[in-house]
Design a protein around this motif. Structure first.
Motif, PDB file in Angstrom:
ATOM      1  N   SER A 141       0.805  -1.218   0.000  1.00 48.82           N
ATOM      2  CA  SER A 141       0.000   0.000   0.000  1.00 48.82           C
ATOM      3  C   SER A 141       0.839   1.270   0.000  1.00 48.82           C
ATOM      4  O   SER A 141       0.327   2.343   0.258  1.00 48.82           O
ATOM      5  CB  SER A 141      -0.936   0.015   1.206  1.00 48.82           C
ATOM      6  N   SER A 172       3.821   3.955  -1.859  1.00 52.56           N
ATOM      7  CA  SER A 172       4.235   4.485  -3.152  1.00 52.56           C
ATOM      8  C   SER A 172       5.684   4.119  -3.434  1.00 52.56           C
ATOM      9  O   SER A 172       6.446   3.819  -2.529  1.00 52.56           O
ATOM     10  CB  SER A 172       4.080   6.007  -3.177  1.00 52.56           C
ATOM     11  N   THR A 184       2.608  -1.796  -7.144  1.00 53.19           N
ATOM     12  CA  THR A 184       2.093  -1.304  -5.865  1.00 53.19           C
ATOM     13  C   THR A 184       0.626  -1.707  -5.768  1.00 53.19           C
ATOM     14  O   THR A 184      -0.106  -1.662  -6.747  1.00 53.19           O
ATOM     15  CB  THR A 184       2.192   0.232  -5.737  1.00 53.19           C
ATOM     16  N   GLY A 185       0.199  -2.082  -4.585  1.00 51.54           N
ATOM     17  CA  GLY A 185      -1.204  -2.461  -4.399  1.00 51.54           C
ATOM     18  C   GLY A 185      -2.127  -1.264  -4.467  1.00 51.54           C
ATOM     19  O   GLY A 185      -3.137  -1.273  -5.177  1.00 51.54           O
ATOM     20  N   SER A 186      -1.769  -0.210  -3.757  1.00 55.08           N
ATOM     21  CA  SER A 186      -2.618   0.984  -3.768  1.00 55.08           C
ATOM     22  C   SER A 186      -1.808   2.268  -3.672  1.00 55.08           C
ATOM     23  O   SER A 186      -2.318   3.298  -3.283  1.00 55.08           O
ATOM     24  CB  SER A 186      -3.621   0.933  -2.612  1.00 55.08           C
ATOM     25  N   GLY A 227      -2.141  -0.595  -8.394  1.00 50.96           N
ATOM     26  CA  GLY A 227      -3.506  -1.091  -8.225  1.00 50.96           C
ATOM     27  C   GLY A 227      -4.557   0.004  -8.226  1.00 50.96           C
ATOM     28  O   GLY A 227      -5.522  -0.043  -8.984  1.00 50.96           O
ATOM     29  N   SER A 228      -4.358   1.025  -7.408  1.00 51.54           N
ATOM     30  CA  SER A 228      -5.314   2.131  -7.384  1.00 51.54           C
ATOM     31  C   SER A 228      -4.597   3.470  -7.244  1.00 51.54           C
ATOM     32  O   SER A 228      -5.151   4.432  -6.744  1.00 51.54           O
ATOM     33  CB  SER A 228      -6.317   1.957  -6.243  1.00 51.54           C
ATOM     34  N   GLY A 229      -3.375   3.530  -7.712  1.00 58.43           N
ATOM     35  CA  GLY A 229      -2.607   4.770  -7.637  1.00 58.43           C
ATOM     36  C   GLY A 229      -2.333   5.323  -9.020  1.00 58.43           C
ATOM     37  O   GLY A 229      -2.745   4.760 -10.031  1.00 58.43           O
ATOM     38  N   THR A 264      -3.177   0.729 -14.146  1.00 56.42           N
ATOM     39  CA  THR A 264      -3.683   1.153 -12.847  1.00 56.42           C
ATOM     40  C   THR A 264      -5.200   1.041 -12.850  1.00 56.42           C
ATOM     41  O   THR A 264      -5.841   1.222 -13.886  1.00 56.42           O
ATOM     42  CB  THR A 264      -3.227   2.582 -12.476  1.00 56.42           C
ATOM     43  N   SER A 293      -7.434   2.884 -10.909  1.00 52.03           N
ATOM     44  CA  SER A 293      -8.224   4.115 -10.803  1.00 52.03           C
ATOM     45  C   SER A 293      -7.393   5.385 -10.787  1.00 52.03           C
ATOM     46  O   SER A 293      -7.846   6.407 -10.312  1.00 52.03           O
ATOM     47  CB  SER A 293      -9.083   4.068  -9.534  1.00 52.03           C
TER      48      SER A 293
END
Length: 125
Positions: A3, A5, A20-22, A40-42, A59, A61
Motif C-alpha cells: 500500500s 508508493s 504497488t497495491g494501492s 492497483g489504485s494509484g 492502474t 483508478s
C-alpha cells in the motif's frame, strides 16, 4: 509494495517491474529495455530517457502520465474506462473506440500498452 508508493530516479536496467497495491509510482530518468508498471489504485508518472522495446503501464483508478523520448516509434494500445487520452506524438490511428485507442507512432517498433480503469492517459515527450 502492498500500500505504499514507489519513487525512483536515474534507473538503468534491462527489466524494470514496479508493482504497488494501492500506491503511486513516480519515476524519472528511466533507461530499460522492458518496463512494467502496475499501480492497483494509484497514479503512474514516469519519464523514460530511452525508447524501451516493451512498455506496459496499468492502474485501476489513477492517471497515467508518461514522458517518452522524442524519437519514439511504437505500436500503441491504450484503454481507459472513463478517462481521456492526450498523445503528444503524431499517431496513425488503427482503431479508436469510446474508451480505447490503437495506433502507431513512427516505425511502430516498440510496444506500448497502457490501461487505466478510471483515469486519464497522457503521453508526451
Amino acid at each position: 509494495t502492498g500500500s505504499g508508493s514507489v519513487t525512483g530516479s536515474t534507473v538503468d536496467c534491462t527489466d524494470l517491474k514496479v508493482d504497488t497495491g494501492s500506491g503511486d509510482i513516480h519515476l524519472t530518468d528511466v533507461t530499460a529495455t522492458r518496463v512494467k508498471l502496475d499501480a492497483g489504485s494509484g497514479e503512474i508518472d514516469a519519464t523514460l530517457v530511452a525508447v524501451p522495446d516493451r512498455l506496459r503501464a496499468e492502474t485501476g483508478s489513477g492517471d497515467v502520465r508518461l514522458r517518452l523520448p522524442q524519437g519514439l516509434g511504437a505500436t500503441l494500445d491504450l484503454d481507459t474506462g472513463s478517462g481521456d487520452f492526450t498523445v503528444d506524438f503524431p499517431v496513425t490511428l488503427l482503431k479508436k473506440g469510446e474508451s480505447s485507442l490503437r495506433g502507431r507512432i513512427g516505425d511502430g517498433r516498440s510496444e506500448v500498452s497502457i490501461e487505466t480503469g478510471s483515469g486519464d492517459i497522457t503521453l508526451t515527450h
